[in-house]
Design an enzyme around this catalytic site. Structure first.
Site, mmCIF file in Angstrom:
data_model
loop_
_atom_site.group_PDB
_atom_site.id
_atom_site.type_symbol
_atom_site.label_atom_id
_atom_site.label_comp_id
_atom_site.label_asym_id
_atom_site.label_seq_id
_atom_site.Cartn_x
_atom_site.Cartn_y
_atom_site.Cartn_z
ATOM 1 N N LYS A 16 0.757 -1.226 0.000
ATOM 2 C CA LYS A 16 -0.065 0.018 -0.073
ATOM 3 C C LYS A 16 0.848 1.250 0.082
ATOM 4 O O LYS A 16 0.731 2.197 -0.780
ATOM 5 C CB LYS A 16 -1.036 -0.105 1.295
ATOM 6 C CG LYS A 16 -1.810 1.126 1.248
ATOM 7 C CD LYS A 16 -2.306 1.575 2.638
ATOM 8 C CE LYS A 16 -1.469 2.472 3.112
ATOM 9 N NZ LYS A 16 -1.622 3.160 4.443
ATOM 10 N N ASP A 30 -6.081 0.801 0.768
ATOM 11 C CA ASP A 30 -5.923 0.882 2.125
ATOM 12 C C ASP A 30 -7.329 0.454 2.588
ATOM 13 O O ASP A 30 -8.161 -0.306 1.940
ATOM 14 C CB ASP A 30 -5.742 2.364 2.632
ATOM 15 C CG ASP A 30 -6.771 3.361 2.067
ATOM 16 O OD1 ASP A 30 -8.071 2.826 1.496
ATOM 17 O OD2 ASP A 30 -6.732 4.419 2.431
#
Ligand code: SF4
Length: 207
Positions: free
Chosen positions: A118, A136
């Site tokens: 991420k 996320d």
């Protein structure tokens, strides 16, 4: 027009120009800000990085900070001990191996301590302009509710979003989904009744 295309069209219209809330001036500052952002708010990170970057504006100067000194700067972000260790480890590698620069590949970024897919995807897309979708908690939740993905984990969600969203929209779509997740499709009690996607959302009124 199929529902996925219509969902993306409406998201773009509502959140056109959405950008990261984290403040940064270069790839190094973005990397540090994202590493600090776990389990805290972007506002809190921005307050911390303003002072931190004034004291340590690059990897070399941050790597030279004493752990206790770095912890004092970042304490209000939470998990400060682990975050400080990861930051110091990452900055030492950047200084020693990359001349202080931030590398621009997924492989090199995820080899840094505390940097997962991420964080790497946020840096790749926002600092280097490389198409990527960072998944996320908001992107995971909202995209699976909307049917843009149908996955159990973030890695599979990322793969499916890359398939379902045109590549030139990957980076923007990441921001649209975050904004929708923060404002409307919240984790608890999503505001389905006020949502501009209600008529085409497979989860509308069912979450
Ligand atoms: S209709 Fe409800 S579940 Fe679907 S995107 Fe909107 S807020 Fe989320």
């Amino acid at each position: 027009m199929d529902d996925k295309k219509e969902i993306l069209r409406r998201l773009e219209r509502h959140y056109f120009g959405a950008r990261p809330a984290l403040r940064f001036r270069n790839a190094f500052e973005l990397l540090v800000a994202v590493m600090l952002s776990a389990q805290t708010t972007d506002k809190q990170v921005n307050a911390v990085t303003e002072k931190l970057f004034a004291a340590a504006p690059d990897a070399k100067s941050m790597a030279a900070l004493e752990p206790a000194e770095l912890e004092r700067y970042i304490k209000s972000c939470g998990f400060y001990h682990t975050k400080a260790q990861n930051l110091l480890g990452a900055c030492r590698i950047l200084a020693d191996r990359y001349g202080g620069d931030v590398p621009s590949t997924m492989e090199e970024l995820t080899a840094l301590p505390g940097v997962g897919r991420k964080t790497a995807n946020v840096v790749l897309s926002n600092a280097f302009g490389i198409p990527a979708i960072a998944v996320d908690t908001h992107v995971f939740r909202v995209s699976n509710r909307l049917g843009l993905a149908d996955a159990k984990d973030v890695r599979e969600t990322e793969t499916q979003l890359m398939r379902n969203i045109p590549m030139d929209k990957w980076s923007d779509a990441h921001h649209w989904l975050i904004w929708h997740g923060r404002r409307v499709c919240t984790a608890r009690k999503p505001k389905c009744g006020e949502c501009f996607l209600f008529d085409i959302c497979p989860s509308g009124g069912k979450v």
